[in-house]
Design an enzyme around this catalytic site. Structure first.
Site, short mmCIF file in Angstrom:
data_model
loop_
_atom_site.label_atom_id
_atom_site.label_comp_id
_atom_site.label_asym_id
_atom_site.label_seq_id
_atom_site.Cartn_x
_atom_site.Cartn_y
_atom_site.Cartn_z
N LYS A 1 0.78 -1.08 0.18
CA LYS A 1 -0.23 -0.04 -0.08
C LYS A 1 0.62 0.98 -0.12
O LYS A 1 1.95 1.00 0.27
CB LYS A 1 -0.94 -0.36 1.36
CG LYS A 1 -0.04 0.12 2.95
CD LYS A 1 0.65 1.11 3.01
CE LYS A 1 0.96 1.04 4.66
NZ LYS A 1 1.43 2.71 4.99
N ASP B 1 -2.81 -1.72 11.11
CA ASP B 1 -2.56 -1.98 9.26
C ASP B 1 -3.28 -3.53 8.21
O ASP B 1 -4.13 -3.21 7.73
CB ASP B 1 -1.39 -1.51 8.69
CG ASP B 1 -0.71 0.53 8.30
OD1 ASP B 1 -2.03 0.87 8.91
OD2 ASP B 1 0.48 0.09 8.43
P1 ATP Z 1 4.04 -0.16 8.63
O1 ATP Z 1 3.97 0.53 7.21
O2 ATP Z 1 3.30 -1.31 8.76
O3 ATP Z 1 4.85 -0.02 9.75
P2 ATP Z 1 6.85 -0.99 6.84
O4 ATP Z 1 5.73 -0.86 5.54
O5 ATP Z 1 7.27 -0.13 7.52
O6 ATP Z 1 5.28 -1.43 7.95
P3 ATP Z 1 6.85 -4.09 6.62
O7 ATP Z 1 7.29 -4.30 5.79
O8 ATP Z 1 5.47 -4.72 7.74
O9 ATP Z 1 7.44 -2.82 7.62
O10 ATP Z 1 7.76 -5.36 8.45
C1 ATP Z 1 7.71 -4.31 9.98
C2 ATP Z 1 8.88 -5.36 10.44
O11 ATP Z 1 8.00 -6.28 10.75
C3 ATP Z 1 10.32 -5.69 10.00
O12 ATP Z 1 10.99 -5.04 11.13
C4 ATP Z 1 10.11 -6.91 9.86
O13 ATP Z 1 11.20 -7.23 11.27
C5 ATP Z 1 8.79 -7.42 10.50
N1 ATP Z 1 7.88 -8.84 9.74
C6 ATP Z 1 7.77 -9.66 11.03
N2 ATP Z 1 7.01 -9.96 9.53
C7 ATP Z 1 7.16 -9.23 8.30
C8 ATP Z 1 6.98 -10.63 7.07
N3 ATP Z 1 5.87 -11.21 7.35
N4 ATP Z 1 7.47 -9.34 6.22
C9 ATP Z 1 8.54 -7.91 6.31
N5 ATP Z 1 8.30 -7.67 8.06
C10 ATP Z 1 7.79 -8.58 8.63
#
Ligand code: ATP
Length: 304
Positions: A23, A148
């Protein structure tokens, strides 16, 4: 979630392959900090054709996970595994499955990849179990996994309020997006800890999200914090604007930036131009409007 394939193998093993979309936040306004540490927000979230791929094969004694991303855990701390366990606890049905996660969405990038994987896992397990959880219970379970996650259960653009779990669908044109990520993760927690609430402009009240004029409302309150950490993103956003982006911003807590374009051709041209100097991760993808979740959109993402 888009169910790409459902298969039964010779040995009777059943499985599914599904796509879990990323997203962008087209608008994100922080209203204040709550006593529980969360922040109250108003945000417009747009799902994208850029997606992780999850394959769930039923069988075995419990949950096992493999993932092609070297830095992600393949234990209970992975959101996919956590989603499977929470489904198990909520329904009392033991999940016996081997799950393979192919990450295409950059991690800790503001693109919501982990939340989308969790939502996809919940939906797939619930669907294959014959829908033991109704929409309201699924939503509650999703919200416990992350603010989210409920958004990704729904599909389609939505305005999210509260901590992000109160959702109202909205209609937006299916714009094309050029995404740029410097390749260094940014912790959402760090961004919120460094956000100076006192200096945010007040919320102007419920916006009119004029679908045809995103340039009049695309905005992110977290952007200035992410820019402090990655000042070079400012120049990249200016470049995107100069190349004809209808709007540009940092998504969520960053550090991914997006440029929004009306046509695929305009987005591709801008992307190729950016590629001449930008050495990080880049993709071109389409905004999903929701109803197309039944038709294949996996071929509408390009790495530039
Ligand atoms: P948001 O904007 O919801 O904070 P984001 O896109 O910045 O999310 P994600 O890629 O969802 O971040 O990852 C956030 C944290 O979750 C990472 O530090 C990661 O180690 C942990 N994590 C656990 N499982 C997963 C997964 N399946 N995919 C991505 N990250 C994961």
């Amino acid at each position: 979630m888009y169910l790409k394939e459902r298969f039964t193998r010779a040995a009777g093993v059943e499985g599914v392959k599904l796509l879990c979309p990323a997203k962008v936040n087209l608008y994100l306004k922080v209203l204040g900090r709550r006593p529980d540490g969360y922040h109250d927000l108003v945000t417009v979230m747009q799902p994208l054709s850029l997606a992780d791929e999850l394959t769930i094969i039923f069988g075995g004694d419990g949950v096992s996970l493999e993932c092609d991303h070297p830095e992600l855990p393949v234990d209970e701390s992975n959101l996919v595994w956590r989603a499977a366990l929470s489904f198990e606890q909520e329904t009392g049905r033991k999940v016996k499955a081997h799950i393979t996660l192919v990450k295409r969405i950059p991690v800790a990038a503001g693109l919501g990849g982990g939340s989308s994987d969790a939502a996809g896992t919940l939906l797939a397990l619930n669907t294959l179990a014959g829908d033991p959880l109704d929409g309201a219970r699924l939503h509650r379970l999703a919200a416990r996994l992350g603010a989210d996650v409920p958004f990704f259960l729904k599909g389609g653009p939505a305005v999210a309020q509260g901590i992000g779990t109160r959702l109202t669908p909205i209609t937006l044109p299916s714009y094309w997006y050029v995404l740029l990520n410097p390749g260094v993760p940014l912790s959402t927690r760090w961004v919120y800890e460094n956000l100076d609430l006192a200096h945010l402009a007040p919320y102007p009240g419920m916006q009119v999200w004029d679908p045809e004029h995103p340039e009049s409302w695309v905005h992110n309150d977290l952007q200035s914090v992410a820019l402090r950490r990655f000042p070079e993103l400012n120049g990249l956003m200016q470049q995107l604007k100069g190349l004809g982006a209808g709007a540009q911003a940092i998504s969520g807590s960053g550090p991914t930036i997006f440029g929004l374009f009306s046509t695929w051709e305009a987005a591709r041209e801008a992307g190729q131009e950016m590629r001449r100097t930008f050495t990080g991760w880049m993709a071109l993808c389409r905004g999903l409007s929701g109803p197309e979740s039944d038709t294949p959109w996996e071929n509408q993402t390009w790495m530039i």
